[in-house]
Design a protein around this motif. Structure first.
Motif, PDB file in Angstrom:
ATOM      1  N   UNK A 138      54.235  23.257  48.045  1.00  0.00           N
ATOM      2  CA  UNK A 138      53.183  22.855  47.111  1.00  0.00           C
ATOM      3  C   UNK A 138      51.812  23.270  47.624  1.00  0.00           C
ATOM      4  N   UNK A 139      51.584  23.082  48.903  1.00  0.00           N
ATOM      5  CA  UNK A 139      50.308  23.477  49.498  1.00  0.00           C
ATOM      6  C   UNK A 139      50.108  24.990  49.385  1.00  0.00           C
ATOM      7  N   UNK A 140      51.174  25.733  49.646  1.00  0.00           N
ATOM      8  CA  UNK A 140      51.107  27.191  49.577  1.00  0.00           C
ATOM      9  C   UNK A 140      50.674  27.645  48.191  1.00  0.00           C
ATOM     10  N   UNK A 141      51.323  27.136  47.166  1.00  0.00           N
ATOM     11  CA  UNK A 141      51.017  27.580  45.812  1.00  0.00           C
ATOM     12  C   UNK A 141      49.697  27.008  45.304  1.00  0.00           C
ATOM     13  N   UNK A 142      49.299  25.868  45.809  1.00  0.00           N
ATOM     14  CA  UNK A 142      48.006  25.313  45.423  1.00  0.00           C
ATOM     15  C   UNK A 142      46.875  26.235  45.881  1.00  0.00           C
ATOM     16  N   UNK A 143      46.985  26.722  47.113  1.00  0.00           N
ATOM     17  CA  UNK A 143      45.957  27.627  47.635  1.00  0.00           C
ATOM     18  C   UNK A 143      45.996  28.959  46.901  1.00  0.00           C
ATOM     19  N   UNK A 144      47.198  29.465  46.624  1.00  0.00           N
ATOM     20  CA  UNK A 144      47.312  30.713  45.873  1.00  0.00           C
ATOM     21  C   UNK A 144      46.740  30.558  44.468  1.00  0.00           C
ATOM     22  N   UNK A 145      46.990  29.404  43.844  1.00  0.00           N
ATOM     23  CA  UNK A 145      46.428  29.130  42.518  1.00  0.00           C
ATOM     24  C   UNK A 145      44.908  29.180  42.557  1.00  0.00           C
ATOM     25  N   UNK A 146      44.321  28.602  43.603  1.00  0.00           N
ATOM     26  CA  UNK A 146      42.865  28.571  43.723  1.00  0.00           C
ATOM     27  C   UNK A 146      42.295  29.990  43.805  1.00  0.00           C
ATOM     28  N   UNK A 147      42.931  30.835  44.607  1.00  0.00           N
ATOM     29  CA  UNK A 147      42.445  32.205  44.750  1.00  0.00           C
ATOM     30  C   UNK A 147      42.612  32.986  43.453  1.00  0.00           C
ATOM     31  N   UNK A 148      43.765  32.829  42.803  1.00  0.00           N
ATOM     32  CA  UNK A 148      44.012  33.532  41.544  1.00  0.00           C
ATOM     33  C   UNK A 148      43.042  33.043  40.469  1.00  0.00           C
ATOM     34  N   UNK A 149      42.805  31.742  40.425  1.00  0.00           N
ATOM     35  CA  UNK A 149      41.891  31.160  39.455  1.00  0.00           C
ATOM     36  C   UNK A 149      40.492  31.753  39.628  1.00  0.00           C
ATOM     37  N   UNK A 150      40.025  31.810  40.870  1.00  0.00           N
ATOM     38  CA  UNK A 150      38.695  32.353  41.143  1.00  0.00           C
ATOM     39  C   UNK A 150      38.611  33.826  40.744  1.00  0.00           C
ATOM     40  N   UNK A 151      39.652  34.593  41.054  1.00  0.00           N
ATOM     41  CA  UNK A 151      39.676  36.022  40.732  1.00  0.00           C
ATOM     42  C   UNK A 151      39.659  36.242  39.224  1.00  0.00           C
ATOM     43  N   UNK A 152      40.501  35.518  38.510  1.00  0.00           N
ATOM     44  CA  UNK A 152      40.586  35.683  37.056  1.00  0.00           C
ATOM     45  C   UNK A 152      39.281  35.261  36.384  1.00  0.00           C
ATOM     46  N   UNK A 153      38.673  34.205  36.868  1.00  0.00           N
ATOM     47  CA  UNK A 153      37.393  33.757  36.312  1.00  0.00           C
ATOM     48  C   UNK A 153      36.313  34.819  36.511  1.00  0.00           C
ATOM     49  N   UNK A 154      36.273  35.381  37.723  1.00  0.00           N
ATOM     50  CA  UNK A 154      35.275  36.404  38.027  1.00  0.00           C
ATOM     51  C   UNK A 154      35.493  37.653  37.183  1.00  0.00           C
ATOM     52  N   UNK A 155      36.752  38.047  37.014  1.00  0.00           N
ATOM     53  CA  UNK A 155      37.062  39.237  36.207  1.00  0.00           C
ATOM     54  C   UNK A 155      36.604  39.049  34.767  1.00  0.00           C
ATOM     55  N   UNK A 156      36.883  37.878  34.197  1.00  0.00           N
ATOM     56  CA  UNK A 156      36.479  37.615  32.815  1.00  0.00           C
ATOM     57  C   UNK A 156      34.965  37.596  32.681  1.00  0.00           C
ATOM     58  N   UNK A 157      34.299  36.973  33.628  1.00  0.00           N
ATOM     59  CA  UNK A 157      32.839  36.899  33.577  1.00  0.00           C
ATOM     60  C   UNK A 157      32.214  38.277  33.665  1.00  0.00           C
ATOM     61  N   UNK A 158      32.746  39.093  34.563  1.00  0.00           N
ATOM     62  CA  UNK A 158      32.177  40.425  34.780  1.00  0.00           C
ATOM     63  C   UNK A 158      32.387  41.349  33.586  1.00  0.00           C
ATOM     64  N   UNK A 159      33.475  41.154  32.850  1.00  0.00           N
ATOM     65  CA  UNK A 159      33.821  42.085  31.764  1.00  0.00           C
ATOM     66  C   UNK A 159      33.471  41.548  30.381  1.00  0.00           C
ATOM     67  N   UNK A 160      32.846  40.379  30.315  1.00  0.00           N
ATOM     68  CA  UNK A 160      32.461  39.829  29.024  1.00  0.00           C
ATOM     69  C   UNK A 160      33.654  39.435  28.175  1.00  0.00           C
ATOM     70  N   UNK A 161      34.689  38.906  28.813  1.00  0.00           N
ATOM     71  CA  UNK A 161      35.888  38.480  28.090  1.00  0.00           C
ATOM     72  C   UNK A 161      36.140  36.995  28.331  1.00  0.00           C
ATOM     73  N   UNK A 162      37.056  36.455  27.565  1.00  0.00           N
ATOM     74  CA  UNK A 162      37.432  35.057  27.746  1.00  0.00           C
ATOM     75  C   UNK A 162      38.937  34.933  27.592  1.00  0.00           C
TER      76      UNK A 162
END
Length: 213
Positions: A138-162
């Motif tokens: 659970x800890x492993x995937x929680x940390x991976x989720x956090x990194x993926x969440x941050x990456x996906x948020x940044x990608x959407x923000x940078x490209x003007x998508x939602x």
């Protein structure tokens, strides 16, 4: 001199020793005696730092999780001083760039990638038994989720998508795809197919986004 290391450095040394053993022979190869011999210390030193094999495996898992998080953070770091491609097509390009940046480190650490899967299974078995280490997965995937969440948020923000779905769901799907692709590569080592597969993965993820009005 080796017996005079500070406690934190000693624990780090022993964990690395255990990881070396596990990369070659799996978690089953990790015993207190084997770790002591590999690290060149006495059994008492290992017992002083870890009161059981389970405690040592937990420390191994935590180290692997941190290494994985650091790798993902570095690979997914999006420069904010460069103009990013816009729209869903731009999002796909940015996702592919991040995935492609992360992949070389996966291939370079094949032994530890395999060990990550093994420790996940080890953790799940111990969770069912209510034993120490059961929450590692659970800890492993929680940390991976956090990194993926941050990456996906940044990608959407940078490209003007939602995202058209909750970003938590998109992150879960993205990580499941990466997990599956990594495991398949560990089986057949078909590196020549990776580029197109990562591009397909980026397309699948980008399809869950639209341009902002």
């Amino acid at each position: 001199m080796s017996n005079r290391l500070p406690a934190d450095e000693r624990r780090t040394q022993l964990v690395e020793s255990a990881l070396e053993l596990a990369e070659g022979g799996g978690v089953g190869a990790v015993t207190v005696r084997a770790v002591a011999e590999n690290a060149g210390v006495s059994l008492g030193v290992v017992h002083y730092c870890f009161d059981s094999k389970e405690a040592l495996v937990v420390a191994m898992a935590e180290t692997l999780i941190q290494q994985l998080a650091d790798t993902m953070r570095t690979a997914f770091d999006i420069p904010h001083d460069e103009p990013a491609p816009q729209g869903v097509r731009g999002l796909r390009e940015l996702l592919f760039k991040g995935l492609s940046a992360a992949w070389p480190s996966i291939e370079a650490t094949a032994g530890r990638q395999l060990l990550t899967y093994e420790i996940t299974t080890y953790s799940l078995r111990h969770r069912n038994a209510g034993a120490l280490g059961g929450d590692v997965a659970l800890q492993q995937y929680r940390i991976m989720d956090e990194q993926a969440h941050a990456f996906l948020s940044a990608c959407a923000e940078q490209t003007g998508t939602t995202w058209t779905e909750p970003i938590e769901s998109v992150a879960r799907i993205a990580l499941a795809l990466i997990d599956g692709l990594t495991l398949r590569w560990l089986v057949d080592r078909e590196s020549d197919s990776i580029v197109s597969e990562l591009d397909d993965m980026a397309a699948i993820i980008a399809a869950r986004a639209v341009g902002k009005p």
